[in-house]
Scaffold this motif. Structure first.
Motif, mmCIF file in Angstrom:
data_model
loop_
_atom_site.group_PDB
_atom_site.id
_atom_site.type_symbol
_atom_site.label_atom_id
_atom_site.label_comp_id
_atom_site.label_asym_id
_atom_site.label_seq_id
_atom_site.Cartn_x
_atom_site.Cartn_y
_atom_site.Cartn_z
ATOM 1 N N TYR A 112 -5.145 -5.852 -10.604
ATOM 2 C CA TYR A 112 -5.470 -6.421 -9.170
ATOM 3 C C TYR A 112 -4.246 -6.783 -8.310
ATOM 4 C CZ TYR A 112 -10.498 -5.606 -10.455
ATOM 5 O OH TYR A 112 -11.706 -4.962 -10.749
ATOM 6 N N ILE A 113 -3.203 -6.830 -8.908
ATOM 7 C CA ILE A 113 -2.047 -7.626 -8.064
ATOM 8 C C ILE A 113 -0.775 -6.675 -8.323
ATOM 9 C CG2 ILE A 113 -0.289 -9.132 -8.184
ATOM 10 C CD1 ILE A 113 -2.231 -11.292 -9.359
ATOM 11 N N ILE A 114 -0.421 -5.964 -8.930
ATOM 12 C CA ILE A 114 0.407 -4.874 -9.195
ATOM 13 C C ILE A 114 0.563 -3.870 -7.997
ATOM 14 C CG2 ILE A 114 1.663 -3.139 -10.365
ATOM 15 C CD1 ILE A 114 1.347 -5.035 -12.930
ATOM 16 N N PRO A 115 -0.583 -3.286 -7.882
ATOM 17 C CA PRO A 115 -0.455 -2.288 -6.756
ATOM 18 C C PRO A 115 -0.034 -2.459 -5.404
ATOM 19 C CG PRO A 115 -2.548 -1.909 -8.036
ATOM 20 C CD PRO A 115 -1.920 -3.387 -8.383
ATOM 21 N N HIS A 116 -0.329 -3.620 -4.728
ATOM 22 C CA HIS A 116 0.234 -4.208 -3.584
ATOM 23 C C HIS A 116 1.366 -4.854 -3.924
ATOM 24 C CE1 HIS A 116 -2.985 -7.100 -4.436
ATOM 25 N NE2 HIS A 116 -2.192 -7.718 -3.978
ATOM 26 N N GLY A 117 1.278 -5.794 -4.986
ATOM 27 C CA GLY A 117 2.471 -6.821 -5.313
ATOM 28 C C GLY A 117 3.682 -6.180 -5.278
ATOM 29 N N ILE A 183 3.461 -4.145 5.608
ATOM 30 C CA ILE A 183 2.417 -3.255 6.158
ATOM 31 C C ILE A 183 1.926 -2.313 4.965
ATOM 32 C CG2 ILE A 183 2.145 -1.227 7.621
ATOM 33 C CD1 ILE A 183 3.970 -2.495 9.750
ATOM 34 N N ILE A 184 2.822 -1.633 4.222
ATOM 35 C CA ILE A 184 2.431 -0.941 3.029
ATOM 36 C C ILE A 184 1.748 -1.687 1.861
ATOM 37 C CG2 ILE A 184 3.429 0.365 1.008
ATOM 38 C CD1 ILE A 184 5.898 0.941 2.776
ATOM 39 N N ALA A 185 1.882 -3.038 1.702
ATOM 40 C CA ALA A 185 1.326 -3.699 0.747
ATOM 41 C C ALA A 185 -0.094 -3.946 1.498
ATOM 42 C CB ALA A 185 1.975 -5.036 0.694
ATOM 43 N N VAL A 194 -8.374 -2.274 -5.397
ATOM 44 C CA VAL A 194 -9.374 -2.316 -6.245
ATOM 45 C C VAL A 194 -9.748 -0.880 -6.711
ATOM 46 C CG1 VAL A 194 -11.684 -2.736 -6.408
ATOM 47 C CG2 VAL A 194 -10.313 -4.282 -5.040
ATOM 48 N N PRO A 195 -9.982 0.381 -6.051
ATOM 49 C CA PRO A 195 -10.078 1.648 -6.664
ATOM 50 C C PRO A 195 -9.020 1.797 -8.068
ATOM 51 C CG PRO A 195 -10.248 1.872 -4.471
ATOM 52 C CD PRO A 195 -9.783 0.369 -4.792
ATOM 53 N N ILE A 196 -7.925 1.621 -7.645
ATOM 54 C CA ILE A 196 -6.850 1.875 -8.734
ATOM 55 C C ILE A 196 -7.100 0.999 -10.025
ATOM 56 C CG2 ILE A 196 -4.526 1.602 -9.384
ATOM 57 C CD1 ILE A 196 -3.523 2.291 -6.446
ATOM 58 N N ALA A 197 -7.535 -0.351 -9.829
ATOM 59 C CA ALA A 197 -7.551 -1.216 -10.923
ATOM 60 C C ALA A 197 -9.018 -0.596 -11.607
ATOM 61 C CB ALA A 197 -7.884 -2.575 -10.467
#
Length: 205
Positions: A112-117, A183-185, A194-197
């Protein structure tokens, strides 16, 4: 413009490395010292959780981006006070590290953190580095101002600025890149994290 960006990164790599080191060390310490930080940081986590659950804090792109933008803007502006931006970055690192450690489910929280982190954390580090460069500009500007013997105040200021404006431009460039990453994050956190996780969890069963 691309050459200016490359130059800004190349000439300020020490500031960037220091910022990344501050973030990395604070993340690790926050995670490892989770038990000791509980009484200090858990009330903050609980308050954020209550706000999300009550709807007072909405997880929308606008809310996420504006909050994160405020953080990096404050960090950048406080480059005039050399250590303040580093303290802010370290606290953010401590908090994220603590949060990951407090969940006691490393894999789930990382999903839940890595995709935007991967965009948000570098953005914070880059904003801190930009603040260091801003401080460097101010220091060199004042130094040039004191060395110049011109009696005309406006000429004195212009001359000092001309000698040091490269650092100001580089600080702004680094900060703009930081905003772009944020902005990307924000987009990823609001619409894709959430969908990726959940997709990964469904695959792993």
């Amino acid at each position: 413009m691309l050459n200016e960006i490359k130059r800004s990164f190349a000439e300020n790599k020490i500031a960037i490395i220091i910022s990344v080191a501050i973030l990395g060390i604070s993340l690790i310490l926050g995670y490892c010292l989770e038990g000791y930080l509980y009484s200090y940081l858990n009330p903050v986590v609980e308050e954020l959780t209550k706000k999300v659950q009550s709807g007072a804090l909405k997880i929308t792109f606008q809310d996420i981006f504006l909050n994160n933008l405020r953080v990096i803007c404050v960090m950048f502006v406080f480059g005039i006070i050399f250590c303040f931006s580093a303290v802010m970055l370290a606290f953010n690192g401590f908090f994220v590290g603590y949060y990951v450690g407090s969940t006691h489910d490393l894999f789930t929280v990382l999903m839940y953190i890595i995709p935007h982190g991967i965009f948000e954390l570098p953005s914070c580090a880059l904003a801190c580095a930009a603040s260091f460069v801003l401080f460097n500009f101010i220091y060199k500007f004042i130094k040039a101002l004191l060395k110049d013997t011109n009696d005309n105040v406006s000429d004195l200021i212009r001359s000092s600025y001309d000698k040091t404006d490269d650092k100001l431009k580089q600080a702004v460039i680094l900060f703009i890149v930081s905003v772009i990453l944020m902005i990307i994050a924000g987009v990823i956190e609001a619409y894709f994290t959430v969908p990726i996780a959940q997709f990964i969890f469904s695959i792993l069963g």
